[in-house]
Design a protein around this motif. Sequence first.
Motif, PDB file in Angstrom:
ATOM      1  N   ALA A   6       0.850  -1.181   0.000  1.00 23.08           N
ATOM      2  CA  ALA A   6       0.000   0.000   0.000  1.00 23.08           C
ATOM      3  C   ALA A   6       0.888   1.234   0.000  1.00 23.08           C
ATOM      4  O   ALA A   6       1.929   1.258   0.668  1.00 23.08           O
ATOM      5  CB  ALA A   6      -0.937   0.010   1.205  1.00 23.08           C
ATOM      6  N   TRP A   7       0.490   2.247  -0.744  1.00 21.99           N
ATOM      7  CA  TRP A   7       1.226   3.505  -0.744  1.00 21.99           C
ATOM      8  C   TRP A   7       0.268   4.648  -1.089  1.00 21.99           C
ATOM      9  O   TRP A   7      -0.775   4.451  -1.701  1.00 21.99           O
ATOM     10  CB  TRP A   7       2.392   3.456  -1.714  1.00 21.99           C
ATOM     11  N   LEU A   8       0.625   5.833  -0.681  1.00 18.13           N
ATOM     12  CA  LEU A   8      -0.215   7.013  -0.845  1.00 18.13           C
ATOM     13  C   LEU A   8       0.533   8.055  -1.657  1.00 18.13           C
ATOM     14  O   LEU A   8       1.600   8.531  -1.256  1.00 18.13           O
ATOM     15  CB  LEU A   8      -0.602   7.586   0.525  1.00 18.13           C
ATOM     16  N   ASP A   9      -0.021   8.382  -2.832  1.00 19.14           N
ATOM     17  CA  ASP A   9       0.538   9.431  -3.681  1.00 19.14           C
ATOM     18  C   ASP A   9      -0.105  10.757  -3.290  1.00 19.14           C
ATOM     19  O   ASP A   9      -1.302  10.973  -3.539  1.00 19.14           O
ATOM     20  CB  ASP A   9       0.278   9.126  -5.158  1.00 19.14           C
ATOM     21  N   LEU A  10       0.670  11.643  -2.679  1.00 18.57           N
ATOM     22  CA  LEU A  10       0.127  12.882  -2.132  1.00 18.57           C
ATOM     23  C   LEU A  10       0.050  13.972  -3.190  1.00 18.57           C
ATOM     24  O   LEU A  10       0.876  14.045  -4.095  1.00 18.57           O
ATOM     25  CB  LEU A  10       0.988  13.368  -0.966  1.00 18.57           C
ATOM     26  N   GLN A  11      -0.948  14.803  -3.042  1.00 23.21           N
ATOM     27  CA  GLN A  11      -1.094  15.986  -3.887  1.00 23.21           C
ATOM     28  C   GLN A  11      -0.098  17.060  -3.442  1.00 23.21           C
ATOM     29  O   GLN A  11       0.470  16.972  -2.350  1.00 23.21           O
ATOM     30  CB  GLN A  11      -2.519  16.519  -3.767  1.00 23.21           C
ATOM     31  N   PRO A  12       0.154  18.066  -4.269  1.00 23.11           N
ATOM     32  CA  PRO A  12       1.082  19.132  -3.875  1.00 23.11           C
ATOM     33  C   PRO A  12       0.641  19.828  -2.592  1.00 23.11           C
ATOM     34  O   PRO A  12      -0.550  20.015  -2.343  1.00 23.11           O
ATOM     35  CB  PRO A  12       1.033  20.089  -5.072  1.00 23.11           C
ATOM     36  N   GLY A  13       1.620  20.171  -1.766  1.00 27.09           N
ATOM     37  CA  GLY A  13       1.332  20.829  -0.502  1.00 27.09           C
ATOM     38  C   GLY A  13       1.370  19.919   0.704  1.00 27.09           C
ATOM     39  O   GLY A  13       1.231  20.391   1.831  1.00 27.09           O
ATOM     40  N   LYS A  19       9.777   7.719   6.583  1.00 28.51           N
ATOM     41  CA  LYS A  19      10.526   7.152   5.464  1.00 28.51           C
ATOM     42  C   LYS A  19      10.391   7.988   4.190  1.00 28.51           C
ATOM     43  O   LYS A  19      11.318   8.080   3.403  1.00 28.51           O
ATOM     44  CB  LYS A  19      10.062   5.722   5.204  1.00 28.51           C
ATOM     45  N   GLY A  20       9.240   8.586   3.997  1.00 30.22           N
ATOM     46  CA  GLY A  20       9.038   9.436   2.844  1.00 30.22           C
ATOM     47  C   GLY A  20       8.818   8.717   1.541  1.00 30.22           C
ATOM     48  O   GLY A  20       8.850   9.339   0.477  1.00 30.22           O
ATOM     49  N   ASP A  21       8.580   7.398   1.574  1.00 31.55           N
ATOM     50  CA  ASP A  21       8.360   6.653   0.338  1.00 31.55           C
ATOM     51  C   ASP A  21       6.883   6.440   0.043  1.00 31.55           C
ATOM     52  O   ASP A  21       6.530   5.709  -0.883  1.00 31.55           O
ATOM     53  CB  ASP A  21       9.068   5.305   0.403  1.00 31.55           C
ATOM     54  N   GLY A  22       6.029   7.051   0.845  1.00 31.24           N
ATOM     55  CA  GLY A  22       4.595   6.909   0.628  1.00 31.24           C
ATOM     56  C   GLY A  22       3.982   5.695   1.270  1.00 31.24           C
ATOM     57  O   GLY A  22       2.778   5.483   1.153  1.00 31.24           O
ATOM     58  N   ARG A  23       4.792   4.870   1.952  1.00 31.87           N
ATOM     59  CA  ARG A  23       4.279   3.673   2.598  1.00 31.87           C
ATOM     60  C   ARG A  23       3.769   3.997   4.001  1.00 31.87           C
ATOM     61  O   ARG A  23       4.177   4.993   4.593  1.00 31.87           O
ATOM     62  CB  ARG A  23       5.370   2.610   2.685  1.00 31.87           C
ATOM     63  N   PRO A  24       2.904   3.148   4.559  1.00 33.62           N
ATOM     64  CA  PRO A  24       2.418   3.379   5.923  1.00 33.62           C
ATOM     65  C   PRO A  24       3.523   3.195   6.947  1.00 33.62           C
ATOM     66  O   PRO A  24       4.624   2.719   6.643  1.00 33.62           O
ATOM     67  CB  PRO A  24       1.307   2.325   6.080  1.00 33.62           C
ATOM     68  N   GLU A  62      -5.968  15.858  -6.159  1.00 36.11           N
ATOM     69  CA  GLU A  62      -6.372  14.887  -5.147  1.00 36.11           C
ATOM     70  C   GLU A  62      -5.217  13.941  -4.872  1.00 36.11           C
ATOM     71  O   GLU A  62      -4.371  13.704  -5.741  1.00 36.11           O
ATOM     72  CB  GLU A  62      -7.591  14.083  -5.615  1.00 36.11           C
ATOM     73  N   SER A  63      -5.191  13.394  -3.664  1.00 37.67           N
ATOM     74  CA  SER A  63      -4.240  12.354  -3.320  1.00 37.67           C
ATOM     75  C   SER A  63      -4.836  11.000  -3.708  1.00 37.67           C
ATOM     76  O   SER A  63      -6.052  10.811  -3.675  1.00 37.67           O
ATOM     77  CB  SER A  63      -3.921  12.389  -1.830  1.00 37.67           C
ATOM     78  N   ILE A  64      -3.971  10.061  -4.057  1.00 35.80           N
ATOM     79  CA  ILE A  64      -4.416   8.744  -4.519  1.00 35.80           C
ATOM     80  C   ILE A  64      -3.874   7.671  -3.574  1.00 35.80           C
ATOM     81  O   ILE A  64      -2.663   7.571  -3.364  1.00 35.80           O
ATOM     82  CB  ILE A  64      -3.951   8.456  -5.961  1.00 35.80           C
ATOM     83  N   LEU A  65      -4.780   6.873  -3.016  1.00 32.91           N
ATOM     84  CA  LEU A  65      -4.405   5.740  -2.186  1.00 32.91           C
ATOM     85  C   LEU A  65      -4.379   4.492  -3.051  1.00 32.91           C
ATOM     86  O   LEU A  65      -5.360   4.159  -3.716  1.00 32.91           O
ATOM     87  CB  LEU A  65      -5.395   5.567  -1.036  1.00 32.91           C
ATOM     88  N   ASN A  66      -3.239   3.791  -3.046  1.00 30.15           N
ATOM     89  CA  ASN A  66      -3.056   2.569  -3.833  1.00 30.15           C
ATOM     90  C   ASN A  66      -2.901   1.375  -2.883  1.00 30.15           C
ATOM     91  O   ASN A  66      -2.062   1.410  -1.969  1.00 30.15           O
ATOM     92  CB  ASN A  66      -1.809   2.678  -4.706  1.00 30.15           C
ATOM     93  N   ILE A  67      -3.684   0.357  -3.112  1.00 25.35           N
ATOM     94  CA  ILE A  67      -3.614  -0.869  -2.300  1.00 25.35           C
ATOM     95  C   ILE A  67      -3.484  -2.062  -3.247  1.00 25.35           C
ATOM     96  O   ILE A  67      -4.363  -2.302  -4.085  1.00 25.35           O
ATOM     97  CB  ILE A  67      -4.853  -1.036  -1.406  1.00 25.35           C
ATOM     98  N   LYS A  68      -2.399  -2.795  -3.108  1.00 28.84           N
ATOM     99  CA  LYS A  68      -2.181  -3.992  -3.908  1.00 28.84           C
ATOM    100  C   LYS A  68      -2.565  -5.204  -3.053  1.00 28.84           C
ATOM    101  O   LYS A  68      -2.050  -5.381  -1.943  1.00 28.84           O
ATOM    102  CB  LYS A  68      -0.731  -4.087  -4.355  1.00 28.84           C
TER     103      LYS A  68
END
Length: 237
Positions: A6-13, A19-24, A62-68
């Motif tokens: 799972a990772w979260l692609d954040l919108q600007p701002g 860790k800063g890799d978008g993982r929980p 918008e931010s995008i939440l990705n779950i594999k």
Amino acid sequence: MKLCDAWLDLQPGFVHVGKGDGRPTSSFFPFVVSPSSRAAILFVICVGNISRTDETEVVKTESILNIKYGIEGDRAVGAHIPVNIKPEGKDELLFKIALPLQRPVLDPCLAVGFLPFTFDCLRVGQLVDMKWRLERLKDPEEIQSFLSKDELLYEIDANPENWMIAGRKRGHISLAATQGSRVVITVSCLPLVSGYVRPPQLGLPGVAESNISCNPAGPHLVCVLPPTLSSSFCVPA
């Protein structure tokens, strides 16, 4: 169901903390979630630096939440024939959902406040004055050019089924370009229905939401009473 990643692609701002890799924060992937249980994924984020010119774009993104994930067990159970998947398939699926995030008002330039009514109850067919007070919180040197001008555009958003605006719904107001300047916007409205209804709202189309502090912008609902009862009768001559 097996959660693989799972990772979260954040919108600007916004930026990730840690860790800063978008993982929980917890990296226990992969793990299996049974049908009778629940699982939560925790992301830690904070507000990042953003230029003034990008504030308009932040509202639109918008931010995008990705779950594999993968389905454990026999995926053909309950499926209609023909089934084009292998009963013991181990392929991974990707789930995406948009999560619009709103930046908090940390350093606003303008403050908008709703002034209370002069009487307790509103009544259908009776004119009422809606008042908002607008105050400048910063000196013109500290804010962007369009906020340093003496005139600001405003508009009133009201449901035409509940309210009739007696006057202009859109116009300009003069606000001195000095810190602490105040102006009161007054609009006369006529309630059309009784009950708890949403009152008209004041908007500033030319100003980003991150530059406005509303405390409060207006009540969520107002009580409108039915019209005053009237009757007539005849007197014999």
